[in-house]
Write an enzyme that holds these catalytic residues in place. Sequence first.
Site, PDB file in Angstrom:
ATOM      1  N   GLY A 298       0.814  -1.205   0.000  1.00 61.29           N
ATOM      2  CA  GLY A 298       0.000   0.000   0.000  1.00 61.29           C
ATOM      3  C   GLY A 298       0.852   1.261   0.000  1.00 61.29           C
ATOM      4  O   GLY A 298       1.962   1.294  -0.545  1.00 61.29           O
ATOM      5  N   SER A 299       0.364   2.289   0.646  1.00 62.06           N
ATOM      6  CA  SER A 299       1.022   3.597   0.585  1.00 62.06           C
ATOM      7  C   SER A 299       2.375   3.654   1.270  1.00 62.06           C
ATOM      8  O   SER A 299       3.128   4.616   1.076  1.00 62.06           O
ATOM      9  CB  SER A 299       0.106   4.666   1.192  1.00 62.06           C
ATOM     10  OG  SER A 299      -1.017   4.870   0.360  1.00 62.06           O
TER      11      SER A 299
END
Length: 664
Positions: A298-299
């Site tokens: 993810g981020s």
Amino acid sequence: MGVEEQRTEKKRPGFRFWFSCRLLQGFGLLLCAAILGRSLYLQVVDHAKWKEMHIGQAQSVVDIPVYRGKIVDRRGLDLALSLKSPSLFADGALVQDPKTTAARLVPIVGEAADKIEQKLRQNKRFIRLRRGLSMEEAQQVAGLKLPGIGMTSEWRRFYPFRHSGGHVIGFVGVDGVGLEGVEKAYDGLLRQSVRSTTALRDGGRRKIWLRETPPPLPQERYGLQLALDGYLQSVSEEALQKAIEQHQAAAGQAILMDAQTFEVLALAVWPGFDPNHYSSHQPAEWRNRAIADAFEPGSSFKTFLMAAVLDAKSAKPEDRIFCENGRIQVATHTIRDVHPHGWLTVAEVLKVSSNIGALKLADALGAERFYRYLDQFGFGKKTGVDLPGEISGTLRPLASWRPIDLAVTAFGQGVTVTGLQLASAVAAIANGGLMKTPRVAKAVLDAEGRVVKVFGHEEGRRVLSAATAAKLRELMRGVVEPGGTGTRAALAQYTTAGKTGTAQFVEPGTRRYSLDKYTSVFVGFAPVTHPRLVLAVVIHEPQPEHYGGVVAAPVFRDVMEKALPYLGVLPDKKLEDQPPTVRMVSASPEEATAEGVPMTSAEDDTVMIPDVRGLSLKAAVAVLKDSGLSVLPQGRGRVVRQHPGAGTSARKGAAVTIELEEVL
């Protein structure tokens, strides 16, 4: 008869006697020659054979008990050791009543009577019935006084900390061979090998030990000291389990590393298992998820996009990017931000975790350069840690990238990593741009516990310039400051840097993104000024909240608040930057970036008392004095109680009483 004839007749008996004597003498000489020849043959030609028979009658070979070496933590605490354990056996030639004997052994052996009876009827002198009897069971067997049933001693493995560190330490099978973890990785070093010596024996074949040659004592193999710290392992496991239970998650992991040496100080995996009773757990529970499970980061992956952007100088932290008010079309795909943004600086893109800002930075950087930096950070390859079962994660070859792949890789989709890969890559940023191989083992020990070999620390390979790493550390610091997505990871007394991540879970069957399952991530380090520790926290399928800043970031805070003082790391925040009280603002996941804002007390001479439980005296004194408090210590060892308690307010200069006890 004439005179001559009489003389001849008289001489004949003397001749016969003489002839007989000569014949006997010749036979005797031949017999002596035969005996002498045979003796010569036995003494010279057959010497080795008869010497071996003599030795065999007068001496016997004795096996020297050798047991598996210890595994200890960095402070010398036993993590795995070998204990003498009774084992039950039968002599088939001496068992008088197999059926009755089997029936009486059922409660101890734990098998059906007919199976035990079948074993007892075998015509063998040694029939193993059960290993690892308890002392109570051994006493029961002795009390039965069953003919043909006896006990012998074997060495078995014991893990004093039980569940704690089980995935790192691993376990051995009943045959003494390492099957998982460090026990498997260093099996050749730790495993017992057969050693023997000779002993004299009497006519009854009993061993005779002379004063100058006493019976051999059991010998221990080489031992192993780990970089793992038992206290930090316990702290990490407690914080991880607390978060998993709070958020009803399926699993989780936390990897604590030394930012400079890449030594693994703690590796917590949940759910855990007890290596003393590994067979009572499912094999899936033995799996070390930190190296054997890959997930989309993810981020948190935006950290490495920023590393490439800054190092390649394709953008500067103060450059501004238009983030399309939260929505952009890439080919047939729509990319969205959780919160819509207009213009953001590059630093703000990381701070608020804008997907659109990230993909625009990736587009300006270019796929080829981005891929090269990801490869340098080690993604798509094993870290080389000294543990079995590591996987490489996935980073598809650059030649197979489509335009959408550059965009989604920028914010951590379409690529998978392990927890240890993530921690190692961030450690390279924390230490100034050098990537090293993470290590679990620290040194080899002899039977007396002396170090005979230290595993050296490598120089490392440069993946970023020192200047780029310094800039990136400041950008990551902004993530945990007010307005960032990781404010719940902020520490009261230490500067902190990190990155949150929230990724949709990919369903194994359909290979599609789940609509309600997520992976929550936080990875960071502290202090920012002189990074000492790196911690990666990954929690799988939390419910109902799933944002990394809400679920994983508090684990980072809970671990670091105890780990840094424990290691003697002095706080690097100025007193005026340390608020005396902190109020955590209640917020929904969508408002997570606004939580954790420090609220300043109205009284300038009031401070908040820090939690020093679990610390050494030196570390506790340093923490309390840095907060402007005096100390009244009682006892020795580590702090187990303090008064006033942590989190309460006190005037500067107030005395804090700390009680210390020796912790085994």
